[in-house]
Design a protein around this motif. Structure first.
Motif, PDB file in Angstrom:
ATOM      1  N   TRP A 177      36.460  39.728  65.865  1.00  0.00           N
ATOM      2  CA  TRP A 177      37.199  38.751  66.651  1.00  0.00           C
ATOM      3  C   TRP A 177      37.560  39.234  68.054  1.00  0.00           C
ATOM      4  O   TRP A 177      38.726  39.235  68.438  1.00  0.00           O
ATOM      5  CB  TRP A 177      38.441  38.308  65.882  1.00  0.00           C
ATOM      6  N   ARG A 178      36.548  39.601  68.802  1.00  0.00           N
ATOM      7  CA  ARG A 178      36.745  39.973  70.199  1.00  0.00           C
ATOM      8  C   ARG A 178      36.637  38.733  71.103  1.00  0.00           C
ATOM      9  O   ARG A 178      36.018  37.736  70.748  1.00  0.00           O
ATOM     10  CB  ARG A 178      35.700  40.991  70.660  1.00  0.00           C
ATOM     11  N   ARG A 179      37.210  38.837  72.289  1.00  0.00           N
ATOM     12  CA  ARG A 179      37.072  37.816  73.338  1.00  0.00           C
ATOM     13  C   ARG A 179      36.747  38.546  74.650  1.00  0.00           C
ATOM     14  O   ARG A 179      37.547  38.569  75.589  1.00  0.00           O
ATOM     15  CB  ARG A 179      38.351  36.994  73.479  1.00  0.00           C
TER      16      ARG A 179
ATOM     17  N   VAL B 223      29.925  40.666  77.922  1.00  0.00           N
ATOM     18  CA  VAL B 223      29.041  40.009  76.971  1.00  0.00           C
ATOM     19  C   VAL B 223      27.602  40.020  77.477  1.00  0.00           C
ATOM     20  O   VAL B 223      26.652  40.110  76.684  1.00  0.00           O
ATOM     21  CB  VAL B 223      29.514  38.562  76.701  1.00  0.00           C
ATOM     22  N   LYS B 224      27.434  39.974  78.797  1.00  0.00           N
ATOM     23  CA  LYS B 224      26.087  39.957  79.385  1.00  0.00           C
ATOM     24  C   LYS B 224      25.287  41.188  78.950  1.00  0.00           C
ATOM     25  O   LYS B 224      24.070  41.091  78.698  1.00  0.00           O
ATOM     26  CB  LYS B 224      26.191  39.918  80.904  1.00  0.00           C
ATOM     27  N   TYR B 225      25.927  42.342  78.840  1.00  0.00           N
ATOM     28  CA  TYR B 225      25.220  43.548  78.390  1.00  0.00           C
ATOM     29  C   TYR B 225      24.735  43.392  76.950  1.00  0.00           C
ATOM     30  O   TYR B 225      23.626  43.821  76.604  1.00  0.00           O
ATOM     31  CB  TYR B 225      26.124  44.778  78.510  1.00  0.00           C
ATOM     32  N   ILE B 226      25.569  42.773  76.097  1.00  0.00           N
ATOM     33  CA  ILE B 226      25.171  42.546  74.703  1.00  0.00           C
ATOM     34  C   ILE B 226      24.047  41.517  74.645  1.00  0.00           C
ATOM     35  O   ILE B 226      23.072  41.686  73.912  1.00  0.00           O
ATOM     36  CB  ILE B 226      26.388  42.099  73.868  1.00  0.00           C
ATOM     37  N   ASP B 227      24.166  40.475  75.430  1.00  0.00           N
ATOM     38  CA  ASP B 227      23.138  39.432  75.476  1.00  0.00           C
ATOM     39  C   ASP B 227      21.793  40.015  75.910  1.00  0.00           C
ATOM     40  O   ASP B 227      20.755  39.747  75.282  1.00  0.00           O
ATOM     41  CB  ASP B 227      23.586  38.344  76.449  1.00  0.00           C
ATOM     42  N   ASP B 228      21.821  40.817  76.947  1.00  0.00           N
ATOM     43  CA  ASP B 228      20.582  41.437  77.434  1.00  0.00           C
ATOM     44  C   ASP B 228      19.982  42.350  76.372  1.00  0.00           C
ATOM     45  O   ASP B 228      18.758  42.406  76.211  1.00  0.00           O
ATOM     46  CB  ASP B 228      20.840  42.234  78.713  1.00  0.00           C
ATOM     47  N   TYR B 229      20.855  43.073  75.657  1.00  0.00           N
ATOM     48  CA  TYR B 229      20.349  43.964  74.611  1.00  0.00           C
ATOM     49  C   TYR B 229      19.664  43.160  73.506  1.00  0.00           C
ATOM     50  O   TYR B 229      18.558  43.498  73.077  1.00  0.00           O
ATOM     51  CB  TYR B 229      21.467  44.833  74.021  1.00  0.00           C
ATOM     52  N   LEU B 230      20.309  42.098  73.040  1.00  0.00           N
ATOM     53  CA  LEU B 230      19.714  41.290  71.967  1.00  0.00           C
ATOM     54  C   LEU B 230      18.357  40.740  72.393  1.00  0.00           C
ATOM     55  O   LEU B 230      17.390  40.742  71.621  1.00  0.00           O
ATOM     56  CB  LEU B 230      20.646  40.137  71.588  1.00  0.00           C
TER      57      LEU B 230
ATOM     58  N   ASN C 234      43.227  47.015  68.885  1.00  0.00           N
ATOM     59  CA  ASN C 234      43.758  45.656  68.894  1.00  0.00           C
ATOM     60  C   ASN C 234      43.501  44.926  70.207  1.00  0.00           C
ATOM     61  O   ASN C 234      43.794  43.730  70.317  1.00  0.00           O
ATOM     62  CB  ASN C 234      45.265  45.678  68.608  1.00  0.00           C
ATOM     63  N   ALA C 235      42.960  45.628  71.193  1.00  0.00           N
ATOM     64  CA  ALA C 235      42.651  45.014  72.488  1.00  0.00           C
ATOM     65  C   ALA C 235      41.355  44.216  72.342  1.00  0.00           C
ATOM     66  O   ALA C 235      40.280  44.783  72.202  1.00  0.00           O
ATOM     67  CB  ALA C 235      42.519  46.089  73.556  1.00  0.00           C
ATOM     68  N   GLU C 236      41.470  42.912  72.387  1.00  0.00           N
ATOM     69  CA  GLU C 236      40.338  42.044  72.070  1.00  0.00           C
ATOM     70  C   GLU C 236      39.468  41.706  73.275  1.00  0.00           C
ATOM     71  O   GLU C 236      38.403  41.107  73.104  1.00  0.00           O
ATOM     72  CB  GLU C 236      40.852  40.751  71.430  1.00  0.00           C
TER      73      GLU C 236
ATOM     74  N   HIS D  89      31.763  38.210  62.071  1.00  0.00           N
ATOM     75  CA  HIS D  89      32.658  37.406  62.917  1.00  0.00           C
ATOM     76  C   HIS D  89      33.180  38.282  64.064  1.00  0.00           C
ATOM     77  O   HIS D  89      34.366  38.511  64.227  1.00  0.00           O
ATOM     78  CB  HIS D  89      33.792  36.774  62.102  1.00  0.00           C
ATOM     79  N   SER D  90      32.225  38.733  64.866  1.00  0.00           N
ATOM     80  CA  SER D  90      32.526  39.647  65.969  1.00  0.00           C
ATOM     81  C   SER D  90      33.383  39.009  67.053  1.00  0.00           C
ATOM     82  O   SER D  90      34.187  39.687  67.693  1.00  0.00           O
ATOM     83  CB  SER D  90      31.224  40.138  66.611  1.00  0.00           C
ATOM     84  N   PHE D  91      33.195  37.704  67.278  1.00  0.00           N
ATOM     85  CA  PHE D  91      33.854  37.039  68.403  1.00  0.00           C
ATOM     86  C   PHE D  91      34.687  35.858  67.936  1.00  0.00           C
ATOM     87  O   PHE D  91      34.391  35.236  66.906  1.00  0.00           O
ATOM     88  CB  PHE D  91      32.808  36.586  69.424  1.00  0.00           C
ATOM     89  N   ASN D  92      35.704  35.528  68.722  1.00  0.00           N
ATOM     90  CA  ASN D  92      36.613  34.449  68.352  1.00  0.00           C
ATOM     91  C   ASN D  92      37.136  33.756  69.613  1.00  0.00           C
ATOM     92  O   ASN D  92      38.317  33.831  69.942  1.00  0.00           O
ATOM     93  CB  ASN D  92      37.782  35.006  67.523  1.00  0.00           C
TER      94      ASN D  92
END
Length: 290
Positions: free
Chosen positions: A98-100, A106-113, A75-77, A127-130
């Motif tokens: 729905w993570r924040r 997020v930079k690690y995910i962005d770099d991976y993509l 539940n820790a978003e 809907h991973s992010f909110n």
């Protein structure tokens, strides 16, 4: 005896020279791909199902695995420790809701993509992010669209929704996709507990190949259309993608769903889909609910 030792030394020296001359070749043959699972959802127990899937891949399919979880619990978003592991990943598997996350994570995910490496997304990863309106990372609410070829988040113009919690889904192989490697050994028809997600008419995104079609069973809403529940796609950065709106923990008890997922992991990694199925995996995780 001296001649034998001399010959052995020369042979070992020869092998050393070969390995030194072409270390990349030597390493590429021995290196097992690293799959990083990124989990964090309130509802579907991904922090329990994904480690069991990872264990099967490690023990029976020659993969290296690492499972990341929201902290201190699902539940820790705003915190998923260890995302720097994506820098070394050969594939990323997302099961988020729905993570924040903070910008540095997020930079690690962005770099991976942007690396163009393959990825997979389960169910609520659409809907991973909110993030709230106006937040600097608000664009990440559309993660499903630019990473998975799914609707850009829950609701919205795409009306991304589901057929109701009393609903479940009959799944059938789409005839045009029947020979796709991901569907090797997958039953033509099977049933999952996941209530069917609406993605049509505008998704999966242009260029996607739909593999499986879902039909709502006992829907809470009238006229709920059939919808694709699994597809492949390619991101703007050239990454191979497998996405599925299935992923209820009871789905993982279904052998065809297990085989679908393991096949898809091999396919996205450009590895041959296994000819030999290692057998059904014991995944008995209860549905948590909200």
């Amino acid at each position: 005896m001296k001649k034998k030792m001399s010959g052995l030394i020369q042979f070992c020296l020869f092998l050393t020279i070969i390995a030194t001359a072409n270390p990349a070749l030597s390493q590429s043959k021995s290196k097992k791909p690293l799959i990083v699972f990124v989990t964090g959802d309130h509802e579907y127990s991904s922090e329990a199902t994904m480690p069991l899937l990872a264990k099967e891949l490690e023990q029976n399919y020659g993969m290296r695995v690492k499972v990341l979880k929201s902290s201190p619990d699902q539940n820790a978003e705003e915190n998923i420790p260890g995302l720097e592991a994506l820098k070394d990943a050969d594939m990323a598997v997302f099961y988020l809701r729905w993570r924040r996350l903070p910008a540095d994570q997020v930079k690690y995910i962005d770099d991976y993509l942007k690396s163009g490496k393959p990825l997979m997304g389960f169910r609520t990863s659409t809907h991973s992010f909110n993030y709230p309106k106006g937040h600097p990372l608000e664009k990440w609410n559309a993660f499903g669209e630019f990473a998975l070829g799914s609707p850009p988040g829950w609701g919205g113009k795409a009306e991304h929704t589901h057929c109701g919690h009393d609903c479940s889904t009959d799944v059938t192989v789409i005839p045009e996709a029947a020979k796709h490697p991901i569907l090797k050994g997958v039953s033509q028809n099977f049933h999952v507990r996941s209530w069917l997600y609406k993605v049509v008419p505008d998704y999966p995104a242009k260029g996607a190949t739909s593999l499986l079609m879902g039909k709502a069973v006992n829907p809470n809403k009238e006229g709920f259309a059939d919808n694709p529940v699994a597809w492949t796609w390619k991101t703007q950065w050239g990454a191979k993608v497998f996405a599925t709106t299935m992923g209820h923990p009871e789905d993982f008890k279904e052998e065809s769903f297990q085989r679908l997922v393991i096949n898809a992991i091999h396919w996205t990694l450009d590895k041959p889909v296994p000819d030999t199925w290692k057998g059904k995996v014991a995944i008995n995780v209860p549905y948590r609910g909200m």
